[in-house]
Design a protein around this motif. Structure first.
Motif, PDB file in Angstrom:
ATOM      1  N   ARG A 112      32.218  38.705  29.267  1.00  0.00           N
ATOM      2  CA  ARG A 112      33.593  38.612  29.775  1.00  0.00           C
ATOM      3  C   ARG A 112      33.601  38.127  31.221  1.00  0.00           C
ATOM      4  O   ARG A 112      32.585  38.149  31.913  1.00  0.00           O
ATOM      5  N   SER A 113      34.763  37.697  31.664  1.00  0.00           N
ATOM      6  CA  SER A 113      34.966  37.361  33.064  1.00  0.00           C
ATOM      7  C   SER A 113      35.472  38.596  33.794  1.00  0.00           C
ATOM      8  O   SER A 113      35.935  39.564  33.166  1.00  0.00           O
ATOM      9  N   LEU A 114      35.387  38.589  35.112  1.00  0.00           N
ATOM     10  CA  LEU A 114      35.953  39.698  35.883  1.00  0.00           C
ATOM     11  C   LEU A 114      37.463  39.731  35.698  1.00  0.00           C
ATOM     12  O   LEU A 114      38.119  38.683  35.591  1.00  0.00           O
ATOM     13  N   SER A 115      38.004  40.940  35.680  1.00  0.00           N
ATOM     14  CA  SER A 115      39.456  41.086  35.579  1.00  0.00           C
ATOM     15  C   SER A 115      40.111  40.669  36.894  1.00  0.00           C
ATOM     16  O   SER A 115      39.434  40.508  37.923  1.00  0.00           O
ATOM     17  N   ALA A 116      41.422  40.511  36.873  1.00  0.00           N
ATOM     18  CA  ALA A 116      42.152  40.156  38.091  1.00  0.00           C
ATOM     19  C   ALA A 116      41.958  41.223  39.164  1.00  0.00           C
ATOM     20  O   ALA A 116      41.788  40.909  40.350  1.00  0.00           O
ATOM     21  N   ALA A 117      41.976  42.489  38.742  1.00  0.00           N
ATOM     22  CA  ALA A 117      41.796  43.584  39.710  1.00  0.00           C
ATOM     23  C   ALA A 117      40.388  43.548  40.305  1.00  0.00           C
ATOM     24  O   ALA A 117      40.212  43.725  41.514  1.00  0.00           O
ATOM     25  N   GLU A 118      39.382  43.312  39.464  1.00  0.00           N
ATOM     26  CA  GLU A 118      38.001  43.243  39.957  1.00  0.00           C
ATOM     27  C   GLU A 118      37.826  42.089  40.933  1.00  0.00           C
ATOM     28  O   GLU A 118      37.141  42.219  41.954  1.00  0.00           O
ATOM     29  N   ARG A 119      38.457  40.977  40.637  1.00  0.00           N
ATOM     30  CA  ARG A 119      38.367  39.826  41.538  1.00  0.00           C
ATOM     31  C   ARG A 119      39.036  40.127  42.881  1.00  0.00           C
ATOM     32  O   ARG A 119      38.527  39.741  43.941  1.00  0.00           O
TER      33      ARG A 119
ATOM     34  N   TYR B 261      39.373  43.087  44.239  1.00  0.00           N
ATOM     35  CA  TYR B 261      38.477  44.014  44.944  1.00  0.00           C
ATOM     36  C   TYR B 261      37.277  43.262  45.532  1.00  0.00           C
ATOM     37  O   TYR B 261      36.881  43.502  46.683  1.00  0.00           O
ATOM     38  N   ALA B 262      36.686  42.369  44.732  1.00  0.00           N
ATOM     39  CA  ALA B 262      35.500  41.646  45.177  1.00  0.00           C
ATOM     40  C   ALA B 262      35.812  40.769  46.389  1.00  0.00           C
ATOM     41  O   ALA B 262      35.031  40.719  47.350  1.00  0.00           O
ATOM     42  N   THR B 263      36.941  40.101  46.360  1.00  0.00           N
ATOM     43  CA  THR B 263      37.324  39.246  47.485  1.00  0.00           C
ATOM     44  C   THR B 263      37.487  40.060  48.755  1.00  0.00           C
ATOM     45  O   THR B 263      36.944  39.708  49.815  1.00  0.00           O
ATOM     46  N   ALA B 264      38.220  41.155  48.663  1.00  0.00           N
ATOM     47  CA  ALA B 264      38.431  41.997  49.846  1.00  0.00           C
ATOM     48  C   ALA B 264      37.127  42.632  50.320  1.00  0.00           C
ATOM     49  O   ALA B 264      36.874  42.736  51.523  1.00  0.00           O
TER      50      ALA B 264
ATOM     51  N   SER C  55      28.143  33.126  37.986  1.00  0.00           N
ATOM     52  CA  SER C  55      28.121  34.329  38.819  1.00  0.00           C
ATOM     53  C   SER C  55      27.566  34.015  40.205  1.00  0.00           C
ATOM     54  O   SER C  55      28.093  34.473  41.223  1.00  0.00           O
ATOM     55  N   ARG C  56      26.499  33.212  40.256  1.00  0.00           N
ATOM     56  CA  ARG C  56      25.917  32.850  41.547  1.00  0.00           C
ATOM     57  C   ARG C  56      26.911  32.059  42.392  1.00  0.00           C
ATOM     58  O   ARG C  56      27.060  32.305  43.596  1.00  0.00           O
ATOM     59  N   ALA C  57      27.595  31.130  41.768  1.00  0.00           N
ATOM     60  CA  ALA C  57      28.572  30.319  42.491  1.00  0.00           C
ATOM     61  C   ALA C  57      29.709  31.183  43.031  1.00  0.00           C
ATOM     62  O   ALA C  57      30.213  30.948  44.136  1.00  0.00           O
ATOM     63  N   TYR C  58      30.087  32.188  42.271  1.00  0.00           N
ATOM     64  CA  TYR C  58      31.177  33.071  42.697  1.00  0.00           C
ATOM     65  C   TYR C  58      30.783  33.862  43.942  1.00  0.00           C
ATOM     66  O   TYR C  58      31.537  33.917  44.917  1.00  0.00           O
TER      67      TYR C  58
END
Length: 303
Positions: A125-132, A134-137, A208-211
């Motif tokens: 799966r891809s990361l959820s909107a909430a996970e993204r 959180y990850a950005t912040a 994942s690495r690019a992200y």
């Protein structure tokens, strides 16, 4: 008038002289015209002698140069510092006290994100909107609440340990409970993690690495210090920093990890420090050591 016997004796003498002359001629021809194989051997020897010897460049001892460079840095009394650096193209690496253990502070957030991405990969799966969000912040602004949310999502210290076994980190121990900032690690382990993010041979997928790379390349303005000081230009880096005042001593943990481009080559660098009197002193120490470490690779052969 000669007798028949006399004539026979003269004829025999002339015959012997002819034979000797012929033999001498044959011998002379042989002496001045050796076999063709001999000619080839001589020519080959001359050709080999005419080839100039190959001079191989002396091997540069990066490890010794790094130890010398960091030993020359003025480390404040009571502070400790450790560094590890890897040339991504050649695979050549060096470290200074890179097996010592330090608190991670916020650099563990890269490890938390890697663990989250591995879990997502496992389920396809891809990361959820909430996970993204959180990850950005968590990475770009070093937001602690977001880190706590994702720390829970990956299973805290046990989940981090399981991910690190796959990533190749052998000396990183997650903090107790929700104390993710007190995770312990080494510069050598952080270099392994950076290799997983910025290298090609990785448990993380290309996406994942690019992200992770993208987030580490968009650090908030006030946090663009640390290993980025060793980069050529203001955009030739991707990083994550960590800083933490210890309540028991009042001294600061200051760490920086990331990728820098210098002299046309890419390096991943991890610098860890503790015992700093102030955050500013720790930042200065980390930047000085990062520049010394990358300089060993960029300028050692010329010097």
């Amino acid at each position: 008038m000669e007798s028949p016997g006399a004539r026979r004796r003269v004829f025999a003498s002339l015959s012997c002289l002819a034979v000797l002359a012929a033999g001498t001629a044959v011998g002379a021809a042989y002496a001045t015209d050796p076999p063709r194989s001999g000619i080839r051997a001589v020519a080959g020897a001359r050709e080999e002698a005419s080839v100039e010897p190959v001079v191989r460049p002396a091997t540069v001892d990066r490890q010794a140069l790094l130890e010398k460079a960091v030993a020359a840095v003025a480390v404040p009394e009571g502070a400790r510092v450790s560094v590890a650096v890897l040339d991504l193209a050649s695979g050549e690496r060096a470290g200074y006290r890179d097996g010592l253990s330090f608190d991670t502070a916020s650099i563990v957030k890269v490890d938390i994100l890697a663990a989250l991405l591995l879990r997502a990969q496992d389920t396809g799966r891809s990361l959820s909107a909430a996970e993204r969000a959180y990850a950005t912040a968590m990475i770009e602004r070093s937001d602690n609440a977001s880190a706590s949310a994702l720390w829970r999502a990956v299973g805290r210290a046990p989940g981090l340990r399981a991910a690190n076994e796959r990533l190749g980190l052998a000396a990183t121990v997650g903090g107790d409970g929700m104390l993710w900032g007190l995770t312990r690690t080494t510069a050598a382990d952080q270099l392994t993690l950076l290799s997983q993010v910025f290298g090609e041979d990785s448990a993380l997928s290309a996406a994942s690495r690019a992200y992770v790379r993208g987030l580490m390349g968009r650090i908030a303005e006030g946090q663009r210090w640390g290993v980025s000081a060793a980069a050529d230009g203001s955009t030739a880096w991707a990083l994550k920093n960590g800083w933490l005042p210890r309540s028991t001593t009042g001294l600061w943990d200051v760490n920086s990890v990331g990728r820098v481009t210098a002299g046309g080559r890419e390096y991943v660098v991890a610098v860890l420090s503790d015992g700093n009197g102030t955050q500013a002193a720790g930042v200065s120490l980390v930047e000085t050591v990062a520049k010394a470490a990358v300089g060993v690779f960029g300028g050692a052969e010329a010097s």
